[in-house]
Design a protein around this motif. Structure first.
Motif, PDB file in Angstrom:
ATOM      1  N   CYS A 120     -18.184 -32.523   5.949  1.00  0.00           N
ATOM      2  CA  CYS A 120     -16.853 -32.271   5.392  1.00  0.00           C
ATOM      3  C   CYS A 120     -16.894 -32.390   3.876  1.00  0.00           C
ATOM      4  CB  CYS A 120     -15.862 -33.283   5.953  1.00  0.00           C
ATOM      5  SG  CYS A 120     -15.715 -33.236   7.746  1.00  0.00           S
ATOM      6  N   TYR A 121     -15.907 -31.800   3.257  1.00  0.00           N
ATOM      7  CA  TYR A 121     -15.744 -31.961   1.819  1.00  0.00           C
ATOM      8  C   TYR A 121     -15.313 -33.393   1.512  1.00  0.00           C
ATOM      9  CZ  TYR A 121     -15.900 -26.865   1.501  1.00  0.00           C
ATOM     10  OH  TYR A 121     -16.291 -25.559   1.574  1.00  0.00           O
ATOM     11  N   SER A 122     -15.472 -33.789   0.263  1.00  0.00           N
ATOM     12  CA  SER A 122     -15.056 -35.118  -0.179  1.00  0.00           C
ATOM     13  C   SER A 122     -13.571 -35.312   0.122  1.00  0.00           C
ATOM     14  CB  SER A 122     -15.320 -35.252  -1.680  1.00  0.00           C
ATOM     15  OG  SER A 122     -14.883 -36.502  -2.131  1.00  0.00           O
ATOM     16  N   GLY A 123     -13.234 -36.477   0.678  1.00  0.00           N
ATOM     17  CA  GLY A 123     -11.856 -36.774   1.022  1.00  0.00           C
ATOM     18  C   GLY A 123     -11.476 -36.383   2.441  1.00  0.00           C
ATOM     19  N   TRP A 124     -12.386 -35.713   3.163  1.00  0.00           N
ATOM     20  CA  TRP A 124     -12.160 -35.308   4.546  1.00  0.00           C
ATOM     21  C   TRP A 124     -13.013 -36.175   5.467  1.00  0.00           C
ATOM     22  CZ3 TRP A 124      -9.192 -30.987   6.225  1.00  0.00           C
ATOM     23  CH2 TRP A 124      -8.624 -30.236   5.196  1.00  0.00           C
ATOM     24  N   LYS A 125     -12.572 -36.349   6.719  1.00  0.00           N
ATOM     25  CA  LYS A 125     -13.301 -37.133   7.722  1.00  0.00           C
ATOM     26  C   LYS A 125     -13.810 -36.199   8.824  1.00  0.00           C
ATOM     27  CE  LYS A 125     -12.698 -40.872  11.062  1.00  0.00           C
ATOM     28  NZ  LYS A 125     -12.700 -40.301  12.382  1.00  0.00           N
TER      29      LYS A 125
ATOM     30  N   CYS B 213     -12.813 -31.152  10.567  1.00  0.00           N
ATOM     31  CA  CYS B 213     -12.550 -32.263   9.669  1.00  0.00           C
ATOM     32  C   CYS B 213     -11.049 -32.536   9.590  1.00  0.00           C
ATOM     33  CB  CYS B 213     -13.068 -31.947   8.274  1.00  0.00           C
ATOM     34  SG  CYS B 213     -14.799 -31.435   8.226  1.00  0.00           S
ATOM     35  N   SER B 214     -10.712 -33.767   9.232  1.00  0.00           N
ATOM     36  CA  SER B 214      -9.295 -34.134   9.063  1.00  0.00           C
ATOM     37  C   SER B 214      -9.119 -34.855   7.738  1.00  0.00           C
ATOM     38  CB  SER B 214      -8.836 -35.001  10.222  1.00  0.00           C
ATOM     39  OG  SER B 214      -9.505 -36.262  10.204  1.00  0.00           O
TER      40      SER B 214
END
Length: 104
Positions: free
Chosen positions: A28-33, A101-102
């Motif tokens: 995932c991108y930074s800030g995503w889980k 991702c969330s």
């Protein structure tokens, strides 16, 4: 997994406002889980009827008793094609991965 029915999963993630599928990514991108990762799949391009890109878990479950080979909607791996995609980093003919991702 051939000729087995796959269960549908809808992500319910508490305290998260967005759940998104990212094709061609394992992370995932930074800030995503990361909720799960897998392979991008869809119906075969030669088959009639609509199809949707779906991220199928890399360790999929099957439906108990769901292997009667009725050929309903079939999933096929989505493969990279150079020219449509930039090669490298993509590799012609290789299956594409995906990540679900969330984030808040």
């Amino acid at each position: 997994m051939q000729n087995h029915d796959v269960p549908c999963a809808v992500c319910l993630v508490r305290n998260r406002s967005v759940v998104k599928m990212f094709p061609a990514r394992k992370t995932c991108y930074s800030g995503w889980k990361l909720e799960y990762r897998g392979y991008l799949m869809a119906g075969h391009f030669n088959f009639q009827g609509p199809s949707k890109y779906t991220c199928v878990d890399h360790h999929p479950d099957t439906v108990y008793g769901g292997s009667s080979d009725m050929n309903g909607k079939l999933f096929y791996f989505v493969e990279a094609v150079c020219g449509s995609l930039k090669c490298p980093p993509y590799v012609n003919g290789r299956e594409l991965v995906c990540a679900v991702c969330s984030r808040k």
